[in-house]
Motif scaffolding. Structure first.
Motif, mmCIF file in Angstrom:
data_model
loop_
_atom_site.group_PDB
_atom_site.id
_atom_site.type_symbol
_atom_site.label_atom_id
_atom_site.label_comp_id
_atom_site.label_asym_id
_atom_site.label_seq_id
_atom_site.Cartn_x
_atom_site.Cartn_y
_atom_site.Cartn_z
ATOM 1 N N PHE A 368 -13.334 31.145 -13.749
ATOM 2 C CA PHE A 368 -13.105 32.578 -13.956
ATOM 3 C C PHE A 368 -13.106 32.842 -15.452
ATOM 4 O O PHE A 368 -12.721 31.983 -16.253
ATOM 5 C CB PHE A 368 -11.771 33.014 -13.348
ATOM 6 N N HIS A 411 -12.263 31.454 -20.703
ATOM 7 C CA HIS A 411 -12.511 30.867 -19.387
ATOM 8 C C HIS A 411 -11.269 30.112 -18.920
ATOM 9 O O HIS A 411 -10.578 29.485 -19.721
ATOM 10 C CB HIS A 411 -13.676 29.886 -19.445
ATOM 11 N N ASP A 415 -8.277 33.755 -11.875
ATOM 12 C CA ASP A 415 -7.941 35.042 -12.493
ATOM 13 C C ASP A 415 -6.490 35.076 -12.965
ATOM 14 O O ASP A 415 -6.192 35.594 -14.057
ATOM 15 C CB ASP A 415 -8.225 36.187 -11.520
ATOM 16 N N LEU A 437 -14.528 42.167 -17.418
ATOM 17 C CA LEU A 437 -15.396 41.115 -16.909
ATOM 18 C C LEU A 437 -16.533 40.889 -17.900
ATOM 19 O O LEU A 437 -17.072 41.842 -18.467
ATOM 20 C CB LEU A 437 -15.962 41.499 -15.538
ATOM 21 N N LYS A 439 -20.159 40.263 -19.600
ATOM 22 C CA LYS A 439 -21.527 40.642 -19.264
ATOM 23 C C LYS A 439 -22.244 39.432 -18.668
ATOM 24 O O LYS A 439 -22.002 38.290 -19.067
ATOM 25 C CB LYS A 439 -22.277 41.099 -20.516
ATOM 26 N N ILE A 440 -23.112 39.690 -17.720
ATOM 27 C CA ILE A 440 -23.899 38.625 -17.118
ATOM 28 C C ILE A 440 -25.039 38.254 -18.065
ATOM 29 O O ILE A 440 -25.712 39.125 -18.610
ATOM 30 C CB ILE A 440 -24.479 39.055 -15.757
ATOM 31 N N THR A 609 -24.177 34.885 -9.919
ATOM 32 C CA THR A 609 -22.969 35.072 -10.725
ATOM 33 C C THR A 609 -22.418 36.481 -10.593
ATOM 34 O O THR A 609 -21.198 36.688 -10.553
ATOM 35 C CB THR A 609 -23.283 34.777 -12.202
ATOM 36 N N SER A 610 -23.299 37.465 -10.505
ATOM 37 C CA SER A 610 -22.870 38.866 -10.503
ATOM 38 C C SER A 610 -21.963 39.205 -9.336
ATOM 39 O O SER A 610 -21.125 40.105 -9.432
ATOM 40 C CB SER A 610 -24.090 39.790 -10.479
ATOM 41 N N THR A 611 -22.094 38.480 -8.221
ATOM 42 C CA THR A 611 -21.261 38.773 -7.059
ATOM 43 C C THR A 611 -20.017 37.896 -6.986
ATOM 44 O O THR A 611 -19.177 38.090 -6.103
ATOM 45 C CB THR A 611 -22.063 38.586 -5.752
ATOM 46 N N GLN A 613 -17.895 37.076 -9.754
ATOM 47 C CA GLN A 613 -16.987 37.137 -10.901
ATOM 48 C C GLN A 613 -15.532 37.323 -10.499
ATOM 49 O O GLN A 613 -14.630 36.904 -11.223
ATOM 50 C CB GLN A 613 -17.419 38.257 -11.844
ATOM 51 N N ARG A 614 -15.289 37.955 -9.366
ATOM 52 C CA ARG A 614 -13.912 38.155 -8.892
ATOM 53 C C ARG A 614 -13.619 37.328 -7.640
ATOM 54 O O ARG A 614 -12.741 37.660 -6.852
ATOM 55 C CB ARG A 614 -13.657 39.638 -8.601
ATOM 56 N N TYR A 615 -14.356 36.247 -7.473
ATOM 57 C CA TYR A 615 -14.223 35.491 -6.229
ATOM 58 C C TYR A 615 -12.859 34.832 -6.089
ATOM 59 O O TYR A 615 -12.389 34.609 -4.974
ATOM 60 C CB TYR A 615 -15.329 34.434 -6.125
#
Length: 657
Positions: A368, A411, A415, A437, A439-440, A609-611, A613-615
């Motif tokens: 994260f 990093h 979270d 968050l 940037k990708i 990665t974009s989906t 980030q809050r996993y």
């Protein structure tokens, strides 16, 4: 008191899932030594082990704490570790310096994901283990049932050597089985101990009665070899079984290993720093295990890896957040020193005459991240120092200046881990940071071939500018960069200007034509052009190469690429379906499932990665905090057409500023 011998020291790490009662046991053990008149309690925010405000607010540990418990002329260094996955770095550090692991299992909850991770870590560290079934005073708990679950998950070498008297709120005491008070369970235990020693096994098979001393000696050897893992019963909050457990630690668990690490002798200083604390008042506190000669005050030592000189002014014994001055710390003991200048976590303090570098712990990779920036100029002035100190304190936090996005990114292992680090920075160093968050790091490439004929021509009085290039672009592998070649013949583009063309191409490739992301996976061939005897120059051909490349990209159907992660998710079997459904909604591809045989399954997938980030928060919700995962960037893939316009709109203007 007289200095202890190494044989009188026991270093144990308490490891388990969050909420199993590790801190309660640590506080109860310290109270039983008589060192305090009142036992610390987590729920009353008086725990000696959970002393940080963040821990008191959460009611659970977020960092390792050390409580030295004097018991029967022995010193038990209790390393109480966090059970929450976000803070497992401290658990791994503690296992690096412990001589045995105590695995706590909550009787009402059974084996949970944090316990599985701790068990695996202890196995990898080759630590002797014992198991404590805690909270047997809770309603509807069944010790035999928990033992059965443990044996199914971790093997028949897990053998109960105690039994509770009563159950639930009726629990009154714990019975030791070495005296054969419970005959059927005692027989199982005796057989397991006898199997670990040839002489004992022969006596057992021949029907000889094994004495209590035989059993204790055999059990001690079996624990050290890992052939028997004893199971204890306890209700730590009511202090039932705590003293018996402390006796067992002294009688059964190993003292610091007599076999010293490589290149270390008893007369050579070798002190491994396994934890660093950034105290706003005391300064830097370094916690270390003494592997070689005794650690003494007023010592001049060096870091084995860097050779930096360090002075140890005083030696302390840590008791939670307090530091008590001691005359020395003998081999095998755990100590603390303050205000080291250069030494950091996993450095070895040794003598310049005999440089030693001991191995640290292998820490998990971050999963994260948050982009951080100062709230004000005053925060900016102090931000660098505070970030350095917080990452020194916690080596599982990684700070990165992302060259592609220009963001400063912190990093961590989840979270909560990263957000709590931000809170500690504000509390300890009075630095306020804003977060978002990250940037990708997208990429741009092309789908098809294209030829371009670009002429840069400029006349503004005097000498002008002239550079003319004919280039061909073609897609290559997405993981490759820009591959430039020249096939110009006849000197149409003079040889001295070809490097300028390449420089222009590479400069242009730093920001693509879709949204300004770096360009990858393109072969560029300069095959012709022309020059002017007066107006041509390196600058002119650099501009021609840059503008020609950008035009060629537009003609070659540019495409956006996104980073794709390899993901391993460990979840309870009953939630595997929900987790896979959620991954599918995140555009993940499930590549397999691996049942672990202990009620948990590992789901393997690839996901953008974009989906993800809050996993960390999503998985916590799906599994009631019983799941964990690891990720690593694996490769890049095209962004789906339906998402491309959104990404371009989001990033284009910002990336081109």
């Amino acid at each position: 008191m007289a200095a202890l011998a190494t044989s009188q020291i026991r270093n144990i790490v308490l490891a388990a899932h969050s909420g199993a009662g590790k801190t309660t046991l640590a506080d109860a053990m310290y109270y039983k030594t008589g060192a305090v008149n009142r036992r610390g309690r987590v729920d009353e925010q008086t725990s000696l082990s959970d002393y940080e405000p963040e821990e008191q607010e959460r009611g659970s540990s977020v960092q390792m704490a050390i409580l030295p418990c004097m018991w029967r002329d022995h010193k038990i260094n209790v390393l109480d570790t966090p059970g929450y996955p976000d803070f497992r770095g401290d658990m791994l550090s503690a296992m690096r310096v412990a001589d045995a692991a105590v695995m706590l299992i909550s009787a009402p909850s059974g084996i949970e994901v944090g316990s599985i991770q701790a068990w695996q870590a202890a196995e990898e560290a080759e630590l002797p283990r014992i198991i404590v079934v805690n909270k047997l005073d809770r309603p509807e708990t069944d010790f035999d049932e928990v033992v059965s679950v443990i044996q199914d998950a971790w093997g028949r070498m897990c053998v109960p050597i105690q039994a509770p008297e009563g159950s639930g709120e009726g629990l009154t005491a714990i019975t030791d089985l070495l005296d054969g008070a419970v005959e059927d369970m005692s027989e199982e235990m005796v057989e397991a101990i006898a199997e670990s020693d040839d002489d004992l096994m022969m006596m057992y098979l021949e029907g000889e009665e094994l004495s209590a001393e035989d059993l204790v000696n055999g059990l001690r050897s079996a624990i050290r070899s890992g052939t028997v893992i004893p199971i204890f019963a306890m209700a730590a909050d009511k202090e039932i079984g705590v003293e018996q457990f402390m006796d067992a630690v002294v009688d059964l668990l190993p003292a610091p290993d007599d076999e010293l690490p490589k290149d270390v002798t008893g007369d050579t200083p070798a002190n491994l720093i396994f934890k660093t604390s950034a105290d706003p008042f005391v300064g830097k506190v370094s916690y270390m295990r003494v592997h070689g000669a005794s650690l003494l005050p007023n010592s001049q030592l060096v870091t084995g890896s860097k050779g930096d000189s360090e002075r140890v002014a005083q030696v302390y014994s840590p008791v939670g957040k307090e530091l008590t001055v001691v005359d020395e710390a003998v081999r095998g003991d755990i100590a603390a020193v303050t205000k080291l200048q250069e030494a950091s976590t996993y450095d070895t303090l040794c003598s310049r005459d005999n440089m030693v570098e001991l191995e640290g712990a292998e820490l998990p990779a971050p999963i994260f991240a948050l982009a951080i920036s100062p709230e004000s100029q005053a925060d900016l002035d102090k931000m660098a120092t505070s970030l350095t100190r917080i990452t020194e304190e916690d080596p599982t936090l990684h700070l990165e200046r992302n060259a592609e996005t220009g963001q400063l990114v912190l990093h961590g292992l989840g979270d909560i881990h990263v957000e709590m680090a931000i809170q500690r920075i504000a509390r300890k160093f009075e630095v306020s940071l804003t977060t978002s968050l990250p940037k990708i790091a997208y990429r741009e490439t092309i789908v098809s071939n294209a030829d371009v004929d670009y002429k840069h021509k400029k006349q503004s009085g005097g000498s002008g500018q002239y550079g003319h290039v004919l280039m061909r672009v073609a897609p290559s592998q997405p993981d490759s960069g820009i591959e430039f070649s020249s096939s110009v013949v006849g000197g149409n583009v003079p040889r001295e200007y070809i490097p300028s063309v390449e420089k222009g191409v590479r400069n242009a490739a730093a920001q693509g034509v879709l949204a300004g992301f770096p360009v990858v996976g393109i072969n560029v061939e300069l095959y012709d052009g022309s020059s002017h005897s007066v107006d041509s120059s390196g600058v002119a051909f650099e501009i021609a190469g840059s503008m020609g490349f950008r035009q060629a990209m537009r003609d070659a159907r540019p495409q956006l690429l996104e980073p794709v992660l390899k993901v391993d998710v460990m979840v309870p079997d009953e939630t595997a379906g929900d987790v896979m459904g959620d991954l599918n909604r995140k555009r993940a591809r499930i590549s397999g499932m691996e049942p672990l045989g202990n009620g948990f399954t590992v789901v393997k997938a690839e996901a953008p990665t974009s989906t993800m980030q809050r996993y960390a928060a999503d998985l916590r919700s799906l599994t009631q905090a019983r799941g964990s995962f690891s990720v690593q960037v694996d490769h890049y893939e095209p962004v789906p057409a339906q998402d491309t316009d959104r990404v371009i709109a989001q990033y284009a203007d910002e990336n081109r500023r």
